[in-house]
Design an enzyme around this catalytic site. Structure first.
Site, PDB file in Angstrom:
ATOM      1  N   SER A  91     -33.460  85.935   6.455  1.00 43.13           N
ATOM      2  CA  SER A  91     -32.549  86.478   7.467  1.00 43.13           C
ATOM      3  C   SER A  91     -31.140  86.593   6.900  1.00 43.13           C
ATOM      4  CB  SER A  91     -32.535  85.580   8.709  1.00 43.13           C
ATOM      5  OG  SER A  91     -31.832  84.375   8.442  1.00 43.13           O
ATOM      6  N   SER A  93     -28.370  85.169   8.107  1.00 43.47           N
ATOM      7  CA  SER A  93     -27.471  84.147   8.658  1.00 43.47           C
ATOM      8  C   SER A  93     -26.508  83.574   7.627  1.00 43.47           C
ATOM      9  CB  SER A  93     -28.282  83.012   9.286  1.00 43.47           C
ATOM     10  OG  SER A  93     -28.940  82.243   8.295  1.00 43.47           O
ATOM     11  N   LYS A 148     -28.374  76.567   5.360  1.00 36.82           N
ATOM     12  CA  LYS A 148     -27.042  76.725   5.942  1.00 36.82           C
ATOM     13  C   LYS A 148     -26.037  76.091   4.993  1.00 36.82           C
ATOM     14  CE  LYS A 148     -28.857  78.359   9.775  1.00 36.82           C
ATOM     15  NZ  LYS A 148     -28.764  79.797  10.123  1.00 36.82           N
ATOM     16  N   SER A 238     -25.772  83.353  13.396  1.00 39.05           N
ATOM     17  CA  SER A 238     -26.429  82.200  12.792  1.00 39.05           C
ATOM     18  C   SER A 238     -26.789  81.175  13.862  1.00 39.05           C
ATOM     19  CB  SER A 238     -25.504  81.543  11.753  1.00 39.05           C
ATOM     20  OG  SER A 238     -26.069  80.336  11.273  1.00 39.05           O
TER      21      SER A 238
END
Length: 277
Positions: A91, A93, A148, A238
């Site tokens: 993705s 994010s 992250k 996100s």
């Protein structure tokens, strides 16, 4: 259906290792004894004795495969569990740092050596630092891996308000860099985003925001002991600690450190070997 590759790798390594070990300890000796018995049969011609002896010494197919695959599986298991593991970015994010289709390597010993499958730490060699890009098991579904950036360490107070980040009451410095320009479909979909250079401790990295977007999750969070606060660099796109809470220490997988391939509508050679900051 969730697929646990680590468990499959452990099982295959264990089974092939056990078969190979049993053969070395017991079956090979039995084959050698049968071969020797055939060689001593005077009633048979030399050609027949040689043929029967060779057949007696021949390894079963299962043993042959186990002997061939066990060393390979064992090396892969050690490398993947304790040195580095590949992941694919699914993705956007973490844009602009990581793009859809990036294949990355994650340092598995940066946050301590852990047993495969059990994820139990057996040797403490380090812990996440503010600004690290890290992979962890999603707290709400530990079978799913997330990536992250570490924003808050245990004991930190994190505030996110009006698209401004504060750590322990200090506003994190940002420098506008202009509109986002990137490759592929994901790049076109993010064309209205603005890129900024954020200085998070000693780490400088790029983030992106949509000036008109409303994130919907603002507030102040106190990071509890043994936990971390994670956010994506694509701040308005996100799902992170602002939504589902903190990352427990036992969910840590490792620190992302390099992009080794990008496959998004073809190979992007310019991203190969890019260090992750």
């Amino acid at each position: 259906m969730d697929f646990d590759f680590a468990l499959l790798l452990v099982v295959l390594t264990a089974v092939s290792g056990v078969v190979w070990l049993l053969d070395r300890l017991f079956l090979a000796k039995a084959r050698a004894q049968r071969a020797q018995a055939f060689e001593s049969m005077a009633a048979l011609s030399q050609e027949e004795r040689d043929a029967r002896s060779r057949n007696a010494l021949r390894e079963p197919v299962a043993v042959e495969y186990a002997r061939s695959f066990f060393p390979v599986l064992f090396v892969i298991l050690l490398f993947r569990s304790f040195i580095a593991e590949p992941f694919k970015i699914p993705s956007g994010s973490m844009m602009p740092t990581l793009l859809v289709g990036d294949f990355i390597l994650v340092n598995k010993f940066a946050y301590g050596l852990r047993l495969p499958v059990l994820n139990k730490k057996v040797l403490d060699v380090g812990s996440p630092r503010r600004g690290d890009v890290f992979v962890f098991r999603y707290p709400e579904n530990p079978k799913e891996d997330y990536i992250k950036r570490v924003i808050g360490l245990p004991g930190d107070e994190i505030t996110y308000r009006n698209k401004v980040l504060y750590v322990n009451g200090q506003e994190i410095a940002e420098t506008p860099l202009g509109p986002y320009v990137g490759p592929g479909e994901s790049g076109r979909s993010m064309a209205s985003a603005q890129v900024k250079l954020e200085k998070l401790g000693d780490v400088e990295h790029r983030i992106m925001e949509f000036p008109q977007a409303y994130i919907g999750h603002e507030g102040t969070w106190k990071v509890p002991p043994g936990h971390y606060f994670a956010m994506g660099d694509n701040r308005d796109n996100s799902q992170d600690s602002r939504f589902w809470g903190f990352v427990p220490e036992q969910n840590l997988v490792g620190r992302a450190f390099v992009i080794w391939m990008n496959l998004d509508n073809g190979i992007d050679f310019s991203r190969i070997g890019t260090l992750i900051k």
